[in-house]
Write an enzyme that holds these catalytic residues in place. Structure first.
Site, PDB file in Angstrom:
ATOM      1  N   ASP A  31       0.867  -1.180   0.000  1.00  0.00           N
ATOM      2  CA  ASP A  31       0.000   0.000   0.000  1.00  0.00           C
ATOM      3  C   ASP A  31       0.906   1.234   0.000  1.00  0.00           C
ATOM      4  O   ASP A  31       2.119   1.137   0.215  1.00  0.00           O
ATOM      5  CB  ASP A  31      -0.917  -0.005   1.252  1.00  0.00           C
ATOM      6  CG  ASP A  31      -2.164   0.848   1.032  1.00  0.00           C
ATOM      7  OD1 ASP A  31      -3.251   0.290   0.847  1.00  0.00           O
ATOM      8  OD2 ASP A  31      -2.011   2.102   1.013  1.00  0.00           O
ATOM      9  N   THR A 122     -12.637  -3.355 -10.121  1.00  0.00           N
ATOM     10  CA  THR A 122     -13.665  -3.229 -11.156  1.00  0.00           C
ATOM     11  C   THR A 122     -13.226  -2.153 -12.133  1.00  0.00           C
ATOM     12  O   THR A 122     -13.057  -0.997 -11.764  1.00  0.00           O
ATOM     13  CB  THR A 122     -15.008  -2.837 -10.510  1.00  0.00           C
ATOM     14  OG1 THR A 122     -15.316  -3.824  -9.534  1.00  0.00           O
ATOM     15  CG2 THR A 122     -16.107  -2.779 -11.540  1.00  0.00           C
ATOM     16  N   GLU A 147     -13.827  -9.159  -9.104  1.00  0.00           N
ATOM     17  CA  GLU A 147     -14.268  -9.595  -7.768  1.00  0.00           C
ATOM     18  C   GLU A 147     -15.788  -9.481  -7.684  1.00  0.00           C
ATOM     19  O   GLU A 147     -16.390  -8.612  -8.290  1.00  0.00           O
ATOM     20  CB  GLU A 147     -13.604  -8.749  -6.683  1.00  0.00           C
ATOM     21  CG  GLU A 147     -13.782  -7.253  -6.803  1.00  0.00           C
ATOM     22  CD  GLU A 147     -15.006  -6.712  -6.079  1.00  0.00           C
ATOM     23  OE1 GLU A 147     -15.288  -5.519  -6.237  1.00  0.00           O
ATOM     24  OE2 GLU A 147     -15.687  -7.500  -5.375  1.00  0.00           O
ATOM     25  N   CYS A 256     -20.117   0.319  -4.704  1.00  0.00           N
ATOM     26  CA  CYS A 256     -20.059  -0.357  -6.011  1.00  0.00           C
ATOM     27  C   CYS A 256     -21.255  -0.081  -6.910  1.00  0.00           C
ATOM     28  O   CYS A 256     -21.092   0.396  -8.026  1.00  0.00           O
ATOM     29  CB  CYS A 256     -19.915  -1.860  -5.795  1.00  0.00           C
ATOM     30  SG  CYS A 256     -18.321  -2.282  -5.098  1.00  0.00           S
ATOM     31  N   LYS A 317     -25.587  -0.561   4.404  1.00  0.00           N
ATOM     32  CA  LYS A 317     -26.200  -1.870   4.654  1.00  0.00           C
ATOM     33  C   LYS A 317     -25.735  -2.340   6.014  1.00  0.00           C
ATOM     34  O   LYS A 317     -24.695  -1.887   6.528  1.00  0.00           O
ATOM     35  CB  LYS A 317     -25.838  -2.890   3.572  1.00  0.00           C
ATOM     36  CG  LYS A 317     -24.367  -3.253   3.554  1.00  0.00           C
ATOM     37  CD  LYS A 317     -24.008  -4.185   2.403  1.00  0.00           C
ATOM     38  CE  LYS A 317     -24.058  -5.638   2.782  1.00  0.00           C
ATOM     39  NZ  LYS A 317     -23.394  -6.519   1.792  1.00  0.00           N
TER      40      LYS A 317
HETATM   41  C1  UDX Z   1     -22.391  -5.405  -4.330  1.00  0.00           C
HETATM   42  C2  UDX Z   1     -22.580  -6.730  -5.056  1.00  0.00           C
HETATM   43  O1  UDX Z   1     -23.554  -7.512  -4.355  1.00  0.00           O
HETATM   44  C3  UDX Z   1     -21.248  -7.488  -5.097  1.00  0.00           C
HETATM   45  O2  UDX Z   1     -21.404  -8.694  -5.816  1.00  0.00           O
HETATM   46  C4  UDX Z   1     -20.209  -6.598  -5.783  1.00  0.00           C
HETATM   47  O3  UDX Z   1     -18.948  -7.257  -5.830  1.00  0.00           O
HETATM   48  C5  UDX Z   1     -20.070  -5.302  -5.035  1.00  0.00           C
HETATM   49  O4  UDX Z   1     -21.341  -4.639  -4.951  1.00  0.00           O
HETATM   50  P1  UDX Z   1     -22.245  -4.548  -1.859  1.00  0.00           P
HETATM   51  O5  UDX Z   1     -22.377  -3.199  -2.491  1.00  0.00           O
HETATM   52  O6  UDX Z   1     -21.165  -4.773  -0.866  1.00  0.00           O
HETATM   53  O7  UDX Z   1     -22.049  -5.701  -3.012  1.00  0.00           O
HETATM   54  O8  UDX Z   1     -23.608  -4.841  -1.084  1.00  0.00           O
HETATM   55  P2  UDX Z   1     -24.989  -5.538  -1.451  1.00  0.00           P
HETATM   56  O9  UDX Z   1     -25.222  -6.555  -0.409  1.00  0.00           O
HETATM   57  O10 UDX Z   1     -25.025  -5.944  -2.857  1.00  0.00           O
HETATM   58  O11 UDX Z   1     -26.060  -4.353  -1.213  1.00  0.00           O
HETATM   59  C6  UDX Z   1     -26.028  -3.229  -2.078  1.00  0.00           C
HETATM   60  C7  UDX Z   1     -27.193  -2.310  -1.680  1.00  0.00           C
HETATM   61  O12 UDX Z   1     -28.433  -2.951  -1.976  1.00  0.00           O
HETATM   62  C8  UDX Z   1     -27.217  -1.976  -0.188  1.00  0.00           C
HETATM   63  O13 UDX Z   1     -27.583  -0.615  -0.012  1.00  0.00           O
HETATM   64  C9  UDX Z   1     -28.312  -2.901   0.349  1.00  0.00           C
HETATM   65  O14 UDX Z   1     -28.959  -2.386   1.512  1.00  0.00           O
HETATM   66  C10 UDX Z   1     -29.279  -2.923  -0.821  1.00  0.00           C
HETATM   67  N1  UDX Z   1     -30.148  -4.100  -0.839  1.00  0.00           N
HETATM   68  C11 UDX Z   1     -29.595  -5.340  -0.975  1.00  0.00           C
HETATM   69  C12 UDX Z   1     -31.531  -3.929  -0.774  1.00  0.00           C
HETATM   70  O15 UDX Z   1     -32.034  -2.806  -0.663  1.00  0.00           O
HETATM   71  N2  UDX Z   1     -32.337  -5.025  -0.824  1.00  0.00           N
HETATM   72  C13 UDX Z   1     -31.823  -6.295  -0.939  1.00  0.00           C
HETATM   73  O16 UDX Z   1     -32.606  -7.242  -0.971  1.00  0.00           O
HETATM   74  C14 UDX Z   1     -30.403  -6.453  -1.010  1.00  0.00           C
END
Ligand code: UDX
Length: 425
Positions: A31, A122, A147, A256, A317
């Site tokens: 890093d 990404t 990833e 993401c 989340k």
């Molecule tokens: C996401 C993708 O899932 C992952 O595969 C990728 O590599 C990176 O981006 P992440 O952003 O860490 O992962 O969280 P994720 O669990 O996907 O939730 C993304 C958003 O969707 C959050 O704000 C979460 O609260 C929301 N969400 C998720 C919902 O509102 N409803 C759901 O049922 C699931």
């Protein structure tokens, strides 16, 4: 086993390095931040990731992982070189590749012969070629290995993936990278770099589309009087739809989805396709922030000035301390901006945050609820379900709960004379 250099120790790089060490490889993580490197050498993990501290500690104890300052100090000893540097969203929506290009230019001159450089970050479609150009090494192959890690479950997602995707124009390089995952029980697919990069964007964009769709269905449910919990349950039995990712909420966020969906729309435009569906997915999400904020403002009455709102949840989340592009922040900026006095609680956020300068952050959900006219739930932390609702009733001035995650047991709340307004129910 192989020697792997991991450039960048964010949640992707640190998880990748620690998990590769867990799989038996010798890993050197680099890093540019000296303080961070010192903390990592002591096993201090700067991010909230379930199990990551244990995997790093095991790897340090086994001498399978090292942390060094500067990319060349890692790459000059390794066969594989994972680029896990940030690719932030530029002002125009496109991905900013400056960190990636800088890392490639830095390690290019000292890479051992026949090294394989792997894009884990990404990156926009076509970036594998960009990295090859900055490496400027004809004997070094560049491979895409996107990833699919979710924050909060990144270790589990790395060690138990649904699939491993490898994009390479050189078959031998693809096989060498695939061999790194020999102890991972998952399908390993090999394709060309552009297809691998597109799989990553298309997967995230599809998931975001699914969420915007379910949030739009929740709005429809409110208009027609349906219960979105039953509607999504009924939908999810269809294997082609699936039960996952069907929970409506205040919108979706994180480091993401917003970045990747905007980037894919921009990539499409740059290549001559007007991806209007994706723009609508983003628009529905923005509208969901506004709709959720409006529920709170409607509950406060005609003038929000001086009214008190308790907010449970600030992170994007549950299971993470990440505030990036958090829907909770989007909603509370609107509520606070209308003049309401907001007091927030989030188990992962100990104090006030710069994104919400007017919002007080406390360390207990019931303290946040003191004299509140309205309570709004914005992040699906399980602990909110087990608050003492008798004490909540005593603490609050009002009896309205806006449950932005349909998380709480509305029968318990209704028995205490609360009015519960959900999303789609
Ligand atoms: C996401 C993708 O899932 C992952 O595969 C990728 O590599 C990176 O981006 P992440 O952003 O860490 O992962 O969280 P994720 O669990 O996907 O939730 C993304 C958003 O969707 C959050 O704000 C979460 O609260 C929301 N969400 C998720 C919902 O509102 N409803 C759901 O049922 C699931």
């Amino acid at each position: 086993m192989a020697t792997i250099a991991v450039i960048g120790t964010g949640y992707v790089g640190l998880t990748t390095g620690a998990c590769f060490a867990h799989l038996g490889h010798d890993v050197i993580c680099a890093d540019i931040d000296p303080d961070k490197i010192e903390r990592l050498k002591n096993g201090e993990i700067p991010i909230v990731e379930e199990g990551l501290d244990r995997v790093v500690a095991e790897a340090l104890a086994a001498g399978k992982i090292r942390f060094v300052l500067g990319a060349t100090n890692a790459s000059e000893h390794a066969e594989f070189h994972y680029l896990c540097v940030p690719t932030p969203q530029g002002a125009d929506g496109s991905a900013d590749l400056s960190y990636l290009e800088a890392a490639a230019a830095e390690i290019g001159p000292t890479l051992p012969k026949n090294s394989v450089v792997v894009n884990k970050s990404t990156v926009p479609v076509g970036s594998t070629e960009v990295v090859a150009k900055f490496l400027n090494r004809s004997d070094v192959k560049v491979v895409s290995n996107p990833e699919f890690l979710r924050e909060g479950t990144a270790v589990q997602d790395f060690l138990n993936p649904d699939r491993v995707v490898i994009g390479a124009s050189d078959q031998e390089a693809a096989i060498r990278v695939a061999a790194l995952y020999s102890r991972v029980r998952a399908p390993i697919m090999v394709t060309d770099p552009v297809s691998a990069e597109t799989i990553k964007y298309a997967s995230n964009a599809f998931l975001a589309t699914k969420l915007s769709f379910v949030n739009a269905i929740a709005t429809l449910c409110e208009h027609v009087g349906a219960d979105v919990n039953d509607v999504t349950l009924g939908m999810g039995y269809d294997k082609r739809i699936g039960k996952e990712f069907l929970k409506p909420g205040p919108g979706w966020g994180g480091s993401c989805f917003p970045k990747d969906v905007a980037a894919l729309a921009r990539i499409a435009e740059d290549f001559g396709y007007d991806f209007t569906l994706l723009r609508e997915v983003l628009a529905v999400n923005e509208a969901q922030f506004q709709r959720t904020a409006q529920k709170v403002l409607d509950a406060l009455g005609p003038d929000a000035q001086g009214k008190k709102v308790a907010a449970w949840g600030l992170t994007f989340k549950a299971g993470t301390d990440d505030l990036r592009e958090s829907p909770a922040i989007e909603v509370l900026q609107r509520v606070s901006g209308a003049g309401a006095q907001v007091v927030a609680y989030d188990p992962a956020i100990p104090s006030e945050i710069p994104q919400l300068p007017l919002v007080q952050v406390v360390s207990d959900p019931l303290v946040a609820a003191k004299d509140a006219d309205v309570l709004v739930v914005l992040t699906e932390w399980p602990e909110f379900k087990f608050v003492d609702f008798d004490q909540l009733a005593d603490q609050m001035a009002g009896r309205t709960v806006i449950d932005g995650r349909n998380l709480l047991d509305r029968a318990i709340l209704k028995r205490r004379n609360f009015e519960v307004i959900g999303i789609g129910r």
